[in-house]
Design a protein around this motif. Structure first.
Motif, short mmCIF file in Angstrom:
data_model
loop_
_atom_site.label_atom_id
_atom_site.label_comp_id
_atom_site.label_asym_id
_atom_site.label_seq_id
_atom_site.Cartn_x
_atom_site.Cartn_y
_atom_site.Cartn_z
N SER A 27 6.04 4.52 8.20
CA SER A 27 7.44 4.92 8.04
C SER A 27 7.77 5.32 6.61
N LYS A 28 6.89 4.96 5.67
CA LYS A 28 7.13 5.24 4.26
C LYS A 28 6.22 6.34 3.71
N ILE A 29 5.21 6.72 4.50
CA ILE A 29 4.21 7.69 4.04
C ILE A 29 4.03 8.75 5.13
N ASP A 30 4.04 10.01 4.73
CA ASP A 30 3.72 11.09 5.67
C ASP A 30 2.21 11.26 5.67
N PHE A 31 1.57 10.96 6.79
CA PHE A 31 0.12 11.07 6.90
C PHE A 31 -0.24 12.33 7.68
N PHE A 32 -1.04 13.18 7.06
CA PHE A 32 -1.58 14.35 7.73
C PHE A 32 -3.04 14.06 8.04
N VAL A 33 -3.43 14.31 9.29
CA VAL A 33 -4.80 14.03 9.71
C VAL A 33 -5.42 15.30 10.27
N ALA A 34 -6.69 15.51 9.91
CA ALA A 34 -7.47 16.62 10.45
C ALA A 34 -8.31 16.09 11.60
N PHE A 35 -8.27 16.80 12.72
CA PHE A 35 -9.05 16.45 13.90
C PHE A 35 -10.07 17.55 14.16
N ASP A 36 -11.30 17.15 14.50
CA ASP A 36 -12.32 18.15 14.83
C ASP A 36 -12.10 18.67 16.25
N ASP A 37 -12.97 19.55 16.70
CA ASP A 37 -12.81 20.17 18.01
C ASP A 37 -12.90 19.17 19.16
N ALA A 38 -13.52 18.02 18.92
CA ALA A 38 -13.61 16.97 19.94
C ALA A 38 -12.40 16.04 19.90
N GLY A 39 -11.46 16.30 18.98
CA GLY A 39 -10.26 15.48 18.89
C GLY A 39 -10.42 14.23 18.05
N GLU A 40 -11.52 14.15 17.29
CA GLU A 40 -11.77 12.97 16.47
C GLU A 40 -11.24 13.20 15.05
N ALA A 41 -10.57 12.20 14.50
CA ALA A 41 -10.04 12.30 13.14
C ALA A 41 -11.20 12.34 12.15
N VAL A 42 -11.16 13.33 11.24
CA VAL A 42 -12.23 13.48 10.26
C VAL A 42 -11.73 13.41 8.82
N GLY A 43 -10.42 13.34 8.63
CA GLY A 43 -9.90 13.25 7.28
C GLY A 43 -8.39 13.11 7.29
N PHE A 44 -7.85 12.70 6.15
CA PHE A 44 -6.40 12.55 6.05
C PHE A 44 -5.94 12.62 4.61
N MET A 45 -4.66 12.88 4.44
CA MET A 45 -3.96 12.83 3.16
C MET A 45 -2.59 12.23 3.41
N GLY A 46 -2.15 11.39 2.49
CA GLY A 46 -0.83 10.80 2.59
C GLY A 46 0.08 11.34 1.49
N LEU A 47 1.35 11.47 1.81
CA LEU A 47 2.33 11.95 0.84
C LEU A 47 3.51 10.98 0.83
N VAL A 48 3.81 10.44 -0.35
CA VAL A 48 4.91 9.49 -0.51
C VAL A 48 5.96 10.12 -1.40
N ARG A 49 7.15 10.29 -0.86
CA ARG A 49 8.25 10.85 -1.64
C ARG A 49 8.91 9.75 -2.45
N GLN A 50 9.32 10.07 -3.66
CA GLN A 50 10.04 9.11 -4.48
C GLN A 50 11.37 8.78 -3.79
N PRO A 51 11.77 7.51 -3.77
CA PRO A 51 12.92 7.10 -2.96
C PRO A 51 14.30 7.31 -3.57
N THR A 52 14.40 7.48 -4.87
CA THR A 52 15.73 7.58 -5.48
C THR A 52 16.20 9.03 -5.55
#
Length: 170
Positions: A49-74
């Motif tokens: 709920s605090k981090i936007d997680f982007f995940v890459a899935f291969d052609d078989a639908g398996e997660a192979v990588g990710f990056m998280g993005l956290v926005r400053q709250p103020t």
């Protein structure tokens, strides 16, 4: 390959790939696998709920990588975000997946009004440093002893990129 922003319903996918990342590259992350292995659904969803997680899935639908993005709250810092928890399975490296993941994060950041993305990368990870430089990041500082790995202090390089061109005055 599919890249998408995870929702809370994807908590198991995130937990699995996050643990894999920490096991594959223990010196690259500020957490250890046990930190996530002991999390239940509610705790993982709370993290999501605090981090936007982007995940890459291969052609078989398996997660192979990710990056998280956290926005400053103020309100005065909401134009800034931090790129965190970056991982790509070794079998997917060199295939353009990391570039595509980063492009998805950048597009999302622009859409939510983020003007600057910052990150910290280990001085011991020149491959990641070069990846970020190729994407346009510049070094803005360094944190001596930024984190501890196996009792040893490891410096971190701070980098940033502007995501939007600000309108010129006059």
């Amino acid at each position: 390959m599919l890249i998408r922003l995870l929702t809370g319903d994807d908590w198991e996918t995130l937990k699995k790939i996050r643990i894999e990342a920490m096991e594959a590259a223990p010196g690259a992350f500020a957490e250890v696998p046990a930190d996530w292995e002991n999390m239940n659904e509610r705790q993982v969803r709370a993290r999501m709920s605090k981090i936007d997680f982007f995940v890459a899935f291969d052609d078989a639908g398996e997660a192979v990588g990710f990056m998280g993005l956290v926005r400053q709250p103020t309100s005065k810092m909401a134009h800034r975000a931090t790129l965190i928890m970056v991982y790509l399975r070794e079998s997917a490296r060199g295939s353009g997946v990391s570039k595509a993941l980063h492009e998805a994060v950048m597009k999302h950041a622009r859409a939510i009004g983020v003007r600057q993305i910052e990150l910290a990368v280990s001085v011991e990870n020149p491959v990641a440093q070069e990846f970020y430089k190729r994407r346009g990041y510049t070094q803005i500082g360094q944190i001596p002893g930024g984190f501890l790995h196996e009792g040893r202090e490891v410096d971190e390089i701070l980098m940033a990129i502007r995501t939007q061109v600000e309108p010129s005055e006059g």
